[in-house]
Design a protein around this motif. Sequence first.
Motif, PDB file in Angstrom:
ATOM      1  N   GLY A   1       4.843   4.296 -10.207  1.00 25.88           N
ATOM      2  CA  GLY A   1       4.907   3.325  -9.405  1.00 25.88           C
ATOM      3  C   GLY A   1       4.888   1.605 -10.472  1.00 25.88           C
ATOM      4  O   GLY A   1       4.359   2.210 -11.802  1.00 25.88           O
ATOM      5  N   TRP A   2       4.329   0.730  -9.927  1.00 29.87           N
ATOM      6  CA  TRP A   2       3.957  -0.989 -10.235  1.00 29.87           C
ATOM      7  C   TRP A   2       2.737  -1.385 -10.543  1.00 29.87           C
ATOM      8  O   TRP A   2       1.626  -1.018 -10.560  1.00 29.87           O
ATOM      9  CB  TRP A   2       4.446  -1.783  -9.998  1.00 29.87           C
TER      10      TRP A   2
ATOM     11  N   LEU B   1       9.918  15.888  -4.516  1.00 29.54           N
ATOM     12  CA  LEU B   1      10.215  14.758  -4.697  1.00 29.54           C
ATOM     13  C   LEU B   1       8.949  14.017  -4.612  1.00 29.54           C
ATOM     14  O   LEU B   1       8.539  14.623  -3.333  1.00 29.54           O
ATOM     15  CB  LEU B   1      10.968  13.617  -3.680  1.00 29.54           C
ATOM     16  N   VAL B   2       8.159  13.566  -5.268  1.00 32.25           N
ATOM     17  CA  VAL B   2       6.928  13.105  -5.729  1.00 32.25           C
ATOM     18  C   VAL B   2       7.473  11.463  -5.685  1.00 32.25           C
ATOM     19  O   VAL B   2       7.634  11.139  -6.721  1.00 32.25           O
ATOM     20  CB  VAL B   2       5.823  13.200  -5.925  1.00 32.25           C
ATOM     21  N   GLY B   3       5.958  10.609  -4.808  1.00 34.14           N
ATOM     22  CA  GLY B   3       6.599   9.285  -5.223  1.00 34.14           C
ATOM     23  C   GLY B   3       5.165   8.144  -5.287  1.00 34.14           C
ATOM     24  O   GLY B   3       4.438   8.695  -4.189  1.00 34.14           O
ATOM     25  N   HIS B   4       4.807   7.882  -6.100  1.00 37.10           N
ATOM     26  CA  HIS B   4       4.146   6.371  -5.923  1.00 37.10           C
ATOM     27  C   HIS B   4       3.598   5.812  -5.909  1.00 37.10           C
ATOM     28  O   HIS B   4       4.395   4.296  -7.007  1.00 37.10           O
ATOM     29  CB  HIS B   4       2.657   7.004  -7.269  1.00 37.10           C
ATOM     30  N   ASP B   5       3.347   4.294  -4.706  1.00 31.64           N
ATOM     31  CA  ASP B   5       3.805   3.045  -5.185  1.00 31.64           C
ATOM     32  C   ASP B   5       4.835   2.650  -4.650  1.00 31.64           C
ATOM     33  O   ASP B   5       5.145   2.804  -4.157  1.00 31.64           O
ATOM     34  CB  ASP B   5       2.454   2.823  -6.715  1.00 31.64           C
ATOM     35  N   ILE B   6       5.188   2.062  -5.648  1.00 27.63           N
ATOM     36  CA  ILE B   6       6.737   1.307  -5.142  1.00 27.63           C
ATOM     37  C   ILE B   6       7.424   2.839  -5.651  1.00 27.63           C
ATOM     38  O   ILE B   6       8.037   3.364  -4.919  1.00 27.63           O
ATOM     39  CB  ILE B   6       6.806   0.667  -6.559  1.00 27.63           C
ATOM     40  N   GLY B   7       7.197   3.559  -6.503  1.00 25.14           N
ATOM     41  CA  GLY B   7       8.126   5.284  -6.820  1.00 25.14           C
ATOM     42  C   GLY B   7       8.294   5.722  -4.965  1.00 25.14           C
ATOM     43  O   GLY B   7       9.270   5.925  -4.941  1.00 25.14           O
ATOM     44  N   GLY B   8       6.700   5.738  -4.499  1.00 25.96           N
ATOM     45  CA  GLY B   8       6.902   5.993  -3.435  1.00 25.96           C
ATOM     46  C   GLY B   8       7.869   6.036  -1.925  1.00 25.96           C
ATOM     47  O   GLY B   8       8.476   6.040  -1.211  1.00 25.96           O
ATOM     48  N   MET B   9       7.392   3.847  -2.134  1.00 25.05           N
ATOM     49  CA  MET B   9       9.209   3.999  -1.433  1.00 25.05           C
ATOM     50  C   MET B   9      10.220   3.578  -1.522  1.00 25.05           C
ATOM     51  O   MET B   9      10.978   4.219  -0.846  1.00 25.05           O
ATOM     52  CB  MET B   9       9.112   1.770  -1.578  1.00 25.05           C
ATOM     53  N   VAL B  10      10.224   4.022  -3.130  1.00 16.08           N
ATOM     54  CA  VAL B  10      11.780   5.086  -3.529  1.00 16.08           C
ATOM     55  C   VAL B  10      12.326   6.063  -2.612  1.00 16.08           C
ATOM     56  O   VAL B  10      12.636   6.826  -2.637  1.00 16.08           O
ATOM     57  CB  VAL B  10      12.016   4.992  -4.969  1.00 16.08           C
ATOM     58  N   ALA B  11      11.288   7.174  -3.236  1.00 16.34           N
ATOM     59  CA  ALA B  11      11.474   8.088  -2.345  1.00 16.34           C
ATOM     60  C   ALA B  11      10.818   8.195  -1.310  1.00 16.34           C
ATOM     61  O   ALA B  11      12.110   9.576  -0.461  1.00 16.34           O
ATOM     62  CB  ALA B  11       9.564   9.225  -3.228  1.00 16.34           C
ATOM     63  N   PHE B  12      11.018   7.418  -0.220  1.00 14.67           N
ATOM     64  CA  PHE B  12      11.001   7.222   1.112  1.00 14.67           C
ATOM     65  C   PHE B  12      12.313   7.740   1.917  1.00 14.67           C
ATOM     66  O   PHE B  12      12.948   7.890   2.469  1.00 14.67           O
ATOM     67  CB  PHE B  12       9.548   6.721   2.346  1.00 14.67           C
ATOM     68  N   THR B  13      12.454   6.370   1.258  1.00 13.84           N
ATOM     69  CA  THR B  13      14.131   6.397   1.262  1.00 13.84           C
ATOM     70  C   THR B  13      15.128   7.377   1.231  1.00 13.84           C
ATOM     71  O   THR B  13      16.020   7.631   1.656  1.00 13.84           O
ATOM     72  CB  THR B  13      14.432   4.451   1.017  1.00 13.84           C
ATOM     73  N   TYR B  14      14.961   7.973  -0.492  1.00 12.50           N
ATOM     74  CA  TYR B  14      15.624   9.085  -0.574  1.00 12.50           C
ATOM     75  C   TYR B  14      15.674   9.917   0.046  1.00 12.50           C
ATOM     76  O   TYR B  14      16.672  10.561   0.543  1.00 12.50           O
ATOM     77  CB  TYR B  14      15.231   9.394  -2.076  1.00 12.50           C
TER      78      TYR B  14
END
Length: 288
Positions: free
Chosen positions: A38-39, A100-113
């Motif tokens: 994330g950020w 795929l694991v994403g947190h914060d901004i990375g979670g938004m990317v993971a959801f779109t992925y």
Amino acid sequence: MNTIQENFHYEHQTSIVNNTRLHYVIAGSGDPIVLLHGWPQTWYEWKSIIPTLAQSHTVIVPDLRGAGLSDKPKTGYDKLTLAQDIYALVDQLGFEQISLVGHDIGGMVAFTYAGEYPENVKKLVLLDLMIPGLGLENIMDVANGGMWHFGFHMVHDLPEALITGREHLYLDHFFKTLTYNPASIKEEDVAEYVRHYSAPGALRAGFEYYRSLLEDGKYNQKYKEQKLNMPVLAYGGEFSTGDYLRQSLLPVANHVEGGSIPECGHYIAEEQPEFLIKVLTEFLSASR
């Protein structure tokens, strides 16, 4: 776990994807798992869980475009482009399916992925975030108790001008106020993040993640029409998003579990690494 960490070797690599050089850490062997930060963080936020996961998985941990040691181009910070970056990296590494694991901004990317490449995602884990178009707009509404920084980061040029030279003061504010126990993120960890976000172009790139959020929310409406069918694990910190993330995903995913992590704020991987390792290990190993 500390002994494992102390003796652990992180292999750093770079790849050119979408005309952008991405830095990533890779470790271990076995089924691949990708961790997205994330950020205002980098791959480094996962340092406490990588060694254990690497005992049974190939762990791939990129710096998103704009962060850490990755390139910081002028454009491409919408979550679709960021997801395309990661998909291209996974493809280049030769993996046909990942967890795929994403947190914060990375979670938004993971959801779109997961929405764009559902056949490529075996299991999806989202940690302490709101999804654009699925509830994030509520927390962006400052007039009704939303978080101020979403609006501030969306202003062009001014945040960079005000924060340059004061990166430690600014970033440390988030680590101190969004944690349950501020001591869980040590001063050397803060210094690592400050060092990277003080690099030329890094602040602007970080704020570009936010400047695309309304566009991301509009794009994400398409996912309401075709629910995610892979297993999804969604956790929020008790003193952050709590169980709201899991609930917000119910309209767009068929198999969602998770909840709220006790005595935890926003930075799950650093505040509660043992809890996260436990639930990830159970989730990834379950035959569902």
